[in-house]
Every structure is written in structure tokens, then in C-alpha cells.
Design a protein around this motif. Structure first.
Motif, PDB file in Angstrom:
ATOM      1  N   GLY A  14       0.808  -1.218   0.000  1.00  0.00           N
ATOM      2  CA  GLY A  14       0.000   0.000   0.000  1.00  0.00           C
ATOM      3  C   GLY A  14       0.841   1.268   0.000  1.00  0.00           C
ATOM      4  O   GLY A  14       0.433   2.294  -0.568  1.00  0.00           O
ATOM      5  N   THR A  15       2.009   1.215   0.638  1.00  0.00           N
ATOM      6  CA  THR A  15       2.854   2.412   0.719  1.00  0.00           C
ATOM      7  C   THR A  15       3.318   2.821  -0.683  1.00  0.00           C
ATOM      8  O   THR A  15       3.231   4.001  -1.069  1.00  0.00           O
ATOM      9  CB  THR A  15       4.076   2.145   1.627  1.00  0.00           C
ATOM     10  OG1 THR A  15       3.590   1.671   2.875  1.00  0.00           O
ATOM     11  CG2 THR A  15       4.907   3.384   1.829  1.00  0.00           C
ATOM     12  N   ASP A  19      -6.315   7.735   1.281  1.00  0.00           N
ATOM     13  CA  ASP A  19      -5.647   6.562   1.827  1.00  0.00           C
ATOM     14  C   ASP A  19      -6.780   5.687   2.369  1.00  0.00           C
ATOM     15  O   ASP A  19      -7.325   5.935   3.450  1.00  0.00           O
ATOM     16  CB  ASP A  19      -4.667   6.963   2.927  1.00  0.00           C
ATOM     17  CG  ASP A  19      -3.948   5.752   3.523  1.00  0.00           C
ATOM     18  OD1 ASP A  19      -4.477   4.638   3.390  1.00  0.00           O
ATOM     19  OD2 ASP A  19      -2.886   5.945   4.151  1.00  0.00           O
ATOM     20  N   HIS A  37      -7.649   0.999   4.970  1.00  0.00           N
ATOM     21  CA  HIS A  37      -8.529   0.244   5.882  1.00  0.00           C
ATOM     22  C   HIS A  37      -9.909  -0.007   5.289  1.00  0.00           C
ATOM     23  O   HIS A  37     -10.758  -0.578   5.977  1.00  0.00           O
ATOM     24  CB  HIS A  37      -8.751   1.029   7.184  1.00  0.00           C
ATOM     25  CG  HIS A  37      -7.504   1.370   7.923  1.00  0.00           C
ATOM     26  ND1 HIS A  37      -7.493   2.162   9.052  1.00  0.00           N
ATOM     27  CD2 HIS A  37      -6.219   1.012   7.723  1.00  0.00           C
ATOM     28  CE1 HIS A  37      -6.261   2.291   9.499  1.00  0.00           C
ATOM     29  NE2 HIS A  37      -5.466   1.607   8.700  1.00  0.00           N
ATOM     30  N   SER A  60      -4.452  -1.136   1.072  1.00  0.00           N
ATOM     31  CA  SER A  60      -3.355  -1.998   1.532  1.00  0.00           C
ATOM     32  C   SER A  60      -3.896  -3.404   1.728  1.00  0.00           C
ATOM     33  O   SER A  60      -4.975  -3.579   2.297  1.00  0.00           O
ATOM     34  CB  SER A  60      -2.798  -1.496   2.866  1.00  0.00           C
ATOM     35  OG  SER A  60      -1.993  -2.521   3.455  1.00  0.00           O
TER      36      SER A  60
HETATM   37  C1  LIG Z   1      -3.696   3.922   6.921  1.00  0.00           C
HETATM   38  C2  LIG Z   1      -2.580   3.143   6.290  1.00  0.00           C
HETATM   39  N1  LIG Z   1      -1.964   3.670   5.225  1.00  0.00           N
HETATM   40  C3  LIG Z   1      -0.976   3.008   4.592  1.00  0.00           C
HETATM   41  C4  LIG Z   1      -0.560   1.774   5.025  1.00  0.00           C
HETATM   42  C5  LIG Z   1       0.587   1.115   4.327  1.00  0.00           C
HETATM   43  O1  LIG Z   1       0.219  -0.069   3.726  1.00  0.00           O
HETATM   44  P1  LIG Z   1       1.309  -1.218   3.485  1.00  0.00           P
HETATM   45  O2  LIG Z   1       1.649  -1.805   4.807  1.00  0.00           O
HETATM   46  O3  LIG Z   1       0.568  -2.199   2.602  1.00  0.00           O
HETATM   47  O4  LIG Z   1       2.468  -0.626   2.803  1.00  0.00           O
HETATM   48  C6  LIG Z   1      -1.185   1.178   6.137  1.00  0.00           C
HETATM   49  C7  LIG Z   1      -0.879  -0.137   6.688  1.00  0.00           C
HETATM   50  O5  LIG Z   1      -0.054  -0.851   6.723  1.00  0.00           O
HETATM   51  C8  LIG Z   1      -2.215   1.884   6.800  1.00  0.00           C
HETATM   52  O6  LIG Z   1      -2.808   1.390   7.881  1.00  0.00           O
END
Ligand SMILES: Cc1ncc(COP(=O)(O)O)c(C=O)c1O
Length: 378
Positions: free
Chosen positions: A64-65, A159, A162, A183
Motif C-alpha cells: 500500500g505504501t 488513503d 482500511h 493496503s
Molecule cells: C492507513 C494506512 N496507510 C498506509 C498503510 C501502508 O500499507 P502497506 O503496509 O501495505 O504498505 C497502512 C498499513 O499498513 C495503513 O494502515
């Protein structure tokens, strides 16, 4: 005699597909030897997810990042972006990786998401976008945010890490704003071990996002943009296809657990649970409670550590606030005075265990412990 402790119970535990089914798909991958680079499982999962989520297009990412970093890049966001301090730190990090300055704005006490009433006063000539978060899968006040964005010519990137499957008024919240990211991390309601996605409206944008995740390649001999390597691999996608088969059952199961928690905690003075809105279809990814210590009789952290002694490992999502972490705490918008609601909620919240295999008897034990601790002598 000391009572026997439960094995450790964590805030979440991933639901995994049956190993035999996964093995079956692994055999296919082993025979084709297509491991990555937009293989058949990734393409199929993109189509199936777009259908399931009722959105026009999805570009899958390795997490997700990177999906958020790429989404910001795809819209040429720069300068300053208004965002929430009450989220996982990746929300602001994605701005940082695009050389964008986060401007923190306080949250709404009802939704815990960015407060639309406080956005306009934070807009400057450098503001290019708003980055709200559907915290715990509770929809932001998107109509108000959209009005502000339109008035000031700003983009909106959600974002929605969730918010898998969340709908408001019968429509996916992933359709709000210009782009939304998801994510699929192991801690999420729908997981592909690691994984993520960008949801978009047009085939053109999907194409751009799919190029960005693959170094910017358009074809064998042309690189159009400085892309990154953020491809989902075939093993993740195969696993994700199996997860999709049971996702409705998983969400229904979480709903039942949420209702049980709520019924058991409703008479515990000083413990506040979130009231669901009628027109929202939630995914029940998290079960946050707020500890109002003046009424409960104990501080939030005292309860948090008391539960840990009983092997119940909740999480204080989201404490500390993003604005309190070192990369951000010197920003003028990070001051506590600017973020009183977020600061207050972050000092009261505990997310209690919530996952498919969590047994009802454990929920009963957790709630009994919470009720008992309130009346124990310190
Ligand atoms: C609100 C939020 N944004 C972004 C992320 C990043 O996602 P990822 O861990 O898949 O990179 C997360 C969780 O991990 C998250 O809870």
C-alpha cells in the motif's frame, strides 16, 4: 493457585486460504514459471477485485505504501498536502518520498478522520491536494472534502488502506476523490501477505499506474516516466484470489464479533465504542474503544498493560500521532494546539483483538477483564 493464562492474543491474525488450494495454484505457477511482471494471476485478480469492489479499474501493487507514493506521483502532486496526523505513519511518509510537505489538520471527533471544517484555514498557495484517510474503514466526510477541493482546485487522494469493501449509501467509498489506495498487508481484512492497489476511474490512469509500478516501461524499448519497482508477484496474486472466495464470510464473521464486543461493553462506564452509521456497509477491520479515564477510573495505558498481563495484546492505533514522530514533529502544523482532538483520541484509544478465528469466549474474557479492572483498587 495462579490461574492458567491464555496463549498470547494479538490485535489481529491473518486469515489464510486452505493450504491445499494454495498448493494447487502453486503447482500451476511452478509449471508455467511465470513469477511476476504482470502475470495471469495478477491480471485475473485485478479484474476480480474491480468487480467485487464495484470500481472501474484497479492497479495492483506490491504494498500500500508504494501504491500511495505512485498515486501521488501519477497526479503530479507537489508543494503542500493537507493530511491527518491520526493514521499509520506510511500516509505521511508517502508525501515525504514525493518531496511534499505534509500539513496536519485535526480530526473530526465523530469519524476520527480529517475534519473538513478545518481544512480551508490550512490551505496556502502551495497546497495542491488533500490526503484524507478512512480510519478503521469509517468513511470520511467525502462530500464536504470534495466541495472544498473543487473550490480551491485541489486533488483528493484517499488513503483507503482500511476501507476494503466499505460502502456508503450503496456506493464504494473507493470512488471518492481522484484516486484511492488500498493496503493488502497481512494485518488487513483482505490480505495478499503484502500487497496494495490504486483504484482509479479511467483505463488511461490505470495504464499510467501500471507503467509506474514497472520502472515506467511502456514497451520493451520505451521508458516514459521514472517509475519504480512496485509489482505484485504471482504468488501474492494467487493467494489473493483464494482470499476473495471467502471475503464475504470473513466480513460477516467480524460483524458478529463487533456486535458481541459492543453488547458486552455497553454497560462498562467510561468505555466508548464507535456507533455505526446506518447507511454504511463496514468491513469491521478494527475494534477501537476509547477509555474515558475520569469515568472508567483508570488510565488508558494502565488498562493496556493490564490486558497485556493477561496475554491480550491490543494496539494503541494511532498513538503516537504521525505528527509526533521525529521526521514531522518540528513542522508548525504538528503542534498539539493545532491538533487537540487527534491528540486526545490518541491518548484514549485501544484497538482490541479482532480477527476471523477469535473465539467468542475470548471476547467475553477480554470484556470481563475490562469491566473488572475498572473497579479494582489501584
Ligand atoms: C492507513 C494506512 N496507510 C498506509 C498503510 C501502508 O500499507 P502497506 O503496509 O501495505 O504498505 C497502512 C498499513 O499498513 C495503513 O494502515
Amino acid at each position: 493457585m495462579q490461574s492458567k493464562k491464555n496463549p498470547k492474543v494479538f490485535v489481529t491474525r491473518p486469515h489464510m486460504p486452505p493450504l491445499d488450494s494454495f498448493n494447487h495454484l502453486l503447482k500451476e505457477i511452478w509449471s508455467t514459471k511465470v513469477l511476476t511482471n504482470n502475470g495471469p494471476f495478477v491480471t485475473t485478480l485485478e479484474n476480480q477485485l474491480a468487480d467485487y469492489l464495484e470500481v472501474p479499474h484497479i492497479s495492483l501493487y506490491s504494498n500500500g505504501t508504494l501504491a500511495l507514493i505512485a498515486a501521488l506521483h501519477a497526479l503530479n502532486i507537489e508543494g503542500e498536502v493537507i493530511t491527518t496526523p491520526y493514521s499509520f505513519v506510511a500516509t505521511s511518509h508517502a508525501l515525504w518520498w514525493n518531496n511534499i510537505k505534509p500539513i496536519f489538520v485535526d480530526i473530526d471527533p465523530d469519524t476520527f478522520c480529517l475534519d473538513p471544517g478545518k481544512i480551508e484555514e490550512a490551505i496556502t498557495e502551495k497546497t495542491t491536494a488533500i490526503l484524507p484517510v478512512h480510519v478503521y474503514g469509517r468513511p470520511c466526510k467525502a462530500a464536504q472534502i470534495q466541495r472544498i477541493a473543487q473550490k480551491h482546485g485541489l486533488k483528493v487522494i484517499y488513503d483507503a488502506a482500511h476501507a476494503f469493501g466499505v460502502k456508503q449509501g450503496g456506493q464504494s467509498v473507493l470512488l471518492e476523490g481522484d484516486l484511492s489506495i488500498l493496503s493488502f498487508h497481512a494485518t488487513k481484512v483482505y490480505n495478499t501477505i503484502e500487497g496494495g492497489a490504486v483504484v482509479c476511474r479511467t483505463a488511461e490512469m490505470k495504464n499510467k499506474l501500471s507503467q509506474l509500478r514497472n520502472f515506467g516501461f511502456v514497451n520493451e524499448v520505451r521508458v516514459l516516466r521514472p517509475g519504480i519497482n512496485a509489482k505484485m508477484n504471482e504468488l501474492q496474486a494467487a493467494y489473493g484470489l483464494l482470499q476473495l472466495e471467502t471475503i464475504d464470510q470473513q466480513i460477516a464473521n467480524r460483524k458478529q464479533k463487533t456486535l458481541l464486543y459492543k453488547s458486552l461493553l455497553k454497560d462498562v462506564a467510561g468505555i466508548r465504542c464507535y456507533e455505526d452509521l446506518e447507511n454504511v456497509q463496514y468491513n469491521y477491520g478494527y475494534f477501537p474503544i476509547l477509555v474515558e479515564s475520569a469515568v472508567y477510573g483508570k488510565e488508558r495505558d494502565a488498562l493496556y498493560y493490564y490486558l497485556q498481563q493477561k496475554n491480550i495484546f491490543g494496539r494503541r492505533y494511532f498513538y503516537p500521532l504521525i505528527s509526533e514522530f521525529e521526521p514531522y514533529n518540528q513542522l508548525p502544523s504538528s503542534s498539539t494546539g493545532n491538533l487537540p482532538i487527534a491528540y486526545d483520541i490518541s491518548r484514549k484509544v485501544i484497538c482490541l483483538p479482532m480477527y476471523f478465528e477469535l473465539e467468542d469466549k475470548l471476547i467475553i474474557e477480554i470484556c470481563t477483564s475490562i469491566a473488572d479492572f475498572s473497579v479494582q483498587n489501584s
